[in-house]
Write a protein that holds these residues in place. Sequence first.
Motif, PDB file in Angstrom:
ATOM      1  N   TYR A  13      28.752  67.073  15.569  1.00  0.00           N
ATOM      2  CA  TYR A  13      29.712  66.170  15.509  1.00  0.00           C
ATOM      3  C   TYR A  13      30.447  66.351  14.507  1.00  0.00           C
ATOM      4  CZ  TYR A  13      30.563  61.287  16.833  1.00  0.00           C
ATOM      5  OH  TYR A  13      31.473  60.018  16.987  1.00  0.00           O
ATOM      6  N   TYR A  22      24.666  59.227  22.204  1.00  0.00           N
ATOM      7  CA  TYR A  22      24.099  60.104  22.506  1.00  0.00           C
ATOM      8  C   TYR A  22      22.138  59.777  23.850  1.00  0.00           C
ATOM      9  CZ  TYR A  22      22.186  65.322  21.842  1.00  0.00           C
ATOM     10  OH  TYR A  22      21.590  66.248  22.221  1.00  0.00           O
ATOM     11  N   ALA A  31      26.632  67.202  21.744  1.00  0.00           N
ATOM     12  CA  ALA A  31      26.797  66.143  20.500  1.00  0.00           C
ATOM     13  C   ALA A  31      28.805  66.400  21.234  1.00  0.00           C
ATOM     14  CB  ALA A  31      27.099  67.179  19.649  1.00  0.00           C
ATOM     15  N   ALA A  82      22.689  67.895  16.588  1.00  0.00           N
ATOM     16  CA  ALA A  82      23.362  67.611  16.754  1.00  0.00           C
ATOM     17  C   ALA A  82      24.043  67.176  16.379  1.00  0.00           C
ATOM     18  CB  ALA A  82      22.794  66.263  18.253  1.00  0.00           C
TER      19      ALA A  82
END
Length: 389
Positions: free
Chosen positions: A315, A299, A53, A311
């Motif tokens: 982010y 991703y 991320a 993730a």
Amino acid sequence: MNRLNKTLATGLAALSVISGAYAAAKGPKSIKIGFNIPLTGDSPKVGESAKFAGEIIKSEINAAGGLEVKGEKYKLEFVYVDNELKADSAINAANKLIDIDKVLASIGPEGSGRAIPAGEIYNDAKVPMVSPWATNPSVTKNRPYCFRACFLDPFQAPVAAKFASEQFGGKKVAIIFNLEDDYSKTLAELFKGEWESKYGKVVVYESFGQKDQDFSVQLTKVVNSGADFLYLPVYYNHVGLITSQAKDLGWKKPVMGSDSWGSADLFPLSKGAVVGDYFTTHYAAKGATGKTKEFIEKYQKAYGYVPDDVAALTYDAVYLVLQAIQDCGLTGNLKKDRAAIKDALGKIQSFPGITGNMKFTPEGDPVKDAVIVRVTKEGEFEFVKSLQP
């Protein structure tokens, strides 16, 4: 010119060339942020998800010339340090990031078992920490430099109990938890208290150790208890072992899990035993729209699998720090900038994250929805419903 003066002049000229080359090589200003994450150990997928991320954000912003802060561009520099999913390693990682790498802020540790002890180090050193995935209240309590991007366990456990009561209809629950993990132990205690006060009886309350692989003793008690469902607030690696062993022992009833289930490795590790089970989490990838869908597509294209909640929360955590930096600006004085970022984080009233809109309490905790997902036969996490605070 005598030999001494000639030598001195030559040396000064060379030094001037070297200094000029160094100045040219320094390039644009940078923003250095640390990641205190488990890249090895029992749950390496957690660290991988966080790093991936971060890499998406860094590559996008740097490709555009850097992050604009008060009219000036800064390149992002991320330092990834492995905490091995251990408390002492998380403390060591925090000290390295603070004293050696001299980061402006830290993302993580992810889980509460690491974020609680490492958070004390960050707070004492006056370095902002934003944990994406640590849900225990102690992570931020009385720590003005510590923040998070996720909901808390005192919210997660009651909404899970309410959903389980409505979904499964039974009165008797069995609970298995990791005695060596603060996150798992706290959630088990909170769920037990909520269930017994409102919905029914806890007929099995069993624990295990971090390195345990055989759960036949605990599961035999569960199977023979007459429980209507099993509550399993443990990490995905243990979920895989426990659910597959439960199936082998004849367990056919529902299992309710927590946000630590949300890994791409959950389905294969369980050998498909988690199909039809539910867990509380922070976002649902299946059926996502808008900027959440855009993140998932980026991703998946880059790394080949659907991002988990770690993730997505990472982010959001990174962008919380970047927003704070843009709000307060940078002076180049590390001590002053760290304090200013902390103050700016504390002033963010709302944030439109990919895991949902957040409003923050004075303690640095977001007020946000939880999501219930169901594991499909394809191993996807399908949205069931949102649960409000």
